[in-house]
Design a protein around this motif. Structure first.
Motif, short mmCIF file in Angstrom:
data_model
loop_
_atom_site.label_atom_id
_atom_site.label_comp_id
_atom_site.label_asym_id
_atom_site.label_seq_id
_atom_site.Cartn_x
_atom_site.Cartn_y
_atom_site.Cartn_z
N UNK A 88 -2.94 -11.63 3.56
CA UNK A 88 -2.61 -11.40 4.96
C UNK A 88 -3.26 -10.12 5.47
N UNK A 89 -4.15 -9.55 4.68
CA UNK A 89 -4.82 -8.32 5.08
C UNK A 89 -6.00 -8.61 5.99
N UNK A 90 -6.76 -7.58 6.38
CA UNK A 90 -7.93 -7.78 7.25
C UNK A 90 -8.96 -8.68 6.59
N UNK A 91 -9.61 -9.49 7.39
CA UNK A 91 -10.56 -10.46 6.84
C UNK A 91 -11.72 -10.65 7.80
N UNK A 92 -12.81 -11.19 7.27
CA UNK A 92 -14.00 -11.46 8.06
C UNK A 92 -15.20 -10.74 7.49
N UNK A 93 -16.32 -10.86 8.20
CA UNK A 93 -17.59 -10.27 7.75
C UNK A 93 -17.94 -9.07 8.61
N UNK A 94 -18.40 -8.00 7.97
CA UNK A 94 -18.85 -6.80 8.66
C UNK A 94 -20.33 -6.59 8.41
N UNK A 95 -21.08 -6.30 9.48
CA UNK A 95 -22.48 -5.94 9.34
C UNK A 95 -22.59 -4.43 9.51
N UNK A 96 -23.03 -3.76 8.45
CA UNK A 96 -23.03 -2.30 8.37
C UNK A 96 -24.46 -1.82 8.12
N UNK A 97 -24.88 -0.75 8.78
CA UNK A 97 -26.19 -0.18 8.52
C UNK A 97 -26.04 1.28 8.10
N UNK A 98 -26.75 1.67 7.03
CA UNK A 98 -26.63 3.02 6.45
C UNK A 98 -28.01 3.61 6.21
N UNK A 99 -28.14 4.95 6.25
CA UNK A 99 -29.37 5.57 5.76
C UNK A 99 -29.60 5.15 4.31
N UNK A 100 -30.86 4.94 3.96
CA UNK A 100 -31.16 4.32 2.66
C UNK A 100 -30.60 5.09 1.48
N UNK A 101 -30.73 6.43 1.46
CA UNK A 101 -30.26 7.21 0.31
C UNK A 101 -28.73 7.18 0.23
N UNK A 102 -28.04 7.30 1.36
CA UNK A 102 -26.59 7.25 1.35
C UNK A 102 -26.12 5.88 0.89
N UNK A 103 -26.79 4.84 1.37
CA UNK A 103 -26.41 3.50 0.95
C UNK A 103 -26.58 3.28 -0.54
N UNK A 104 -27.71 3.72 -1.07
CA UNK A 104 -28.01 3.46 -2.49
C UNK A 104 -27.22 4.36 -3.43
N UNK A 105 -27.12 5.66 -3.11
CA UNK A 105 -26.52 6.61 -4.04
C UNK A 105 -25.01 6.71 -3.91
#
Length: 300
Positions: A88-105
């Motif tokens: 019963x918690x939050x559900x669905x799809x999120x599209x997120x964009x991050x700087x490459x280094x922050x995303x990877x590391x």
């Protein structure tokens, strides 16, 4: 075609500023998209879009209706996903964009914790250093580092990232260690060119409470943090970089910090999203989780 589907088509046309692009993103014939908008206009008794040969833009009524549609669609999606996967918690799809280094590391290694905590949420994770257009590209939120341009987007500040100056031991052995900005005349930098404008950024430091800049010679320029670090490791010049980006390299001696008393101002960090009101529950919990994650990096 039910009303919610009409609303979804209309919002995608507004976001794409084009019937053709909206049709491509929805996987529908262009004629179906056009008919859907015409159906809405007939039902509402008002013109929702200005149509030209080059661009589609909402009328005043269309802009107001677009905002209302977004809230209705979010309500319906959360209601539809209420019992997804037995939660019963939050559900669905999120599209997120991050700087490459922050995303990877930072984010990718921690993401299993978030997904385990919220089994009803799926993530489309983009990692890029270019400036994305949230509305046109249907992105729910984007983390950005650095000064923000004026826009209609909502910014949630996450704090600042400390910047340092760094060079490889090989470079310092060949050219010596700069002690003050005056020494930069005898050095090379790995110059950073903005991915959006192509403009090469000057070397910056704070002196007497004010920002000072100078152009530093460089034989190579890059348009990403990954490229900047790789060239610095190869001994091609000095760089200015967020401290978290090179913490492992500093600890293991592959890079050395230089001019620690002459660093640039910390870079602001913020999460951007299109609308202030009626955020979906899944976006709220992701934003809270990401802020906690990034504040841990700031404190480190």
């Amino acid at each position: 075609m039910d009303r919610i589907e009409l609303f979804r088509i209309f919002t995608r046309v507004v976001e794409s500023a084009s019937f053709t692009r909206a049709a491509d993103r929805l996987g529908l014939p262009r004629s179906s998209v056009s008919v859907a908008v015409q159906t809405l206009e007939t039902r509402l008794g008002t013109r929702l879009l200005h149509r030209t040969t080059r661009k589609v833009a909402p009328t005043q009524d269309g802009a107001a209706f677009y905002e209302r549609c977004l809230r209705l669609i979010q309500d319906v999606e959360e209601a539809e996903n209420l019992f997804r996967s037995g939660t019963t918690g939050p559900a669905g799809r999120l599209r997120v964009d991050l700087p490459s280094r922050i995303g990877r590391l930072i984010v990718a290694p921690a993401l299993p914790d978030f997904l385990a905590r919220y089994p009803g949420i799926d993530i489309d994770l983009g990692m890029t250093d270019r400036a994305v257009h949230l509305i046109e590209e249907s992105i729910d939120c984007a983390l950005r580092v650095g000064p923000l341009e004026d826009s209609s987007l909502i910014a949630r500040p996450f704090g600042t990232l400390r910047l340092i100056n760094a060079a490889s031991p090989d470079y310092l052995a060949r050219y010596g260690t700069p002690r003050t900005p005056a020494d930069l005349a005898g050095h090379f930098a790995v110059n950073y060119a903005s991915p959006s404008s192509g403009r090469v950024e000057d070397w910056e430091w704070i002196e007497g409470g004010a920002a000072r800049t100078v152009s530093v010679a460089g034989r190579v320029s890059v348009n990403s943090a990954e490229g900047s670090i790789a060239c610095c490791l190869a001994g091609l010049g000095l760089i200015q970089i967020p401290a978290f980006d090179v913490s492992d390299h500093l600890r293991e001696g592959r890079l050395k910090e230089v001019m620690p008393d002459h660093t640039a101002a910390p870079m602001p960090m913020a999460l951007l999203y299109p609308h202030r009101q009626h955020l979906s529950r899944r976006l709220q919990v992701f934003a809270d989780w990401l802020e906690g994650l990034m504040r841990g990096v700031i404190a480190a």
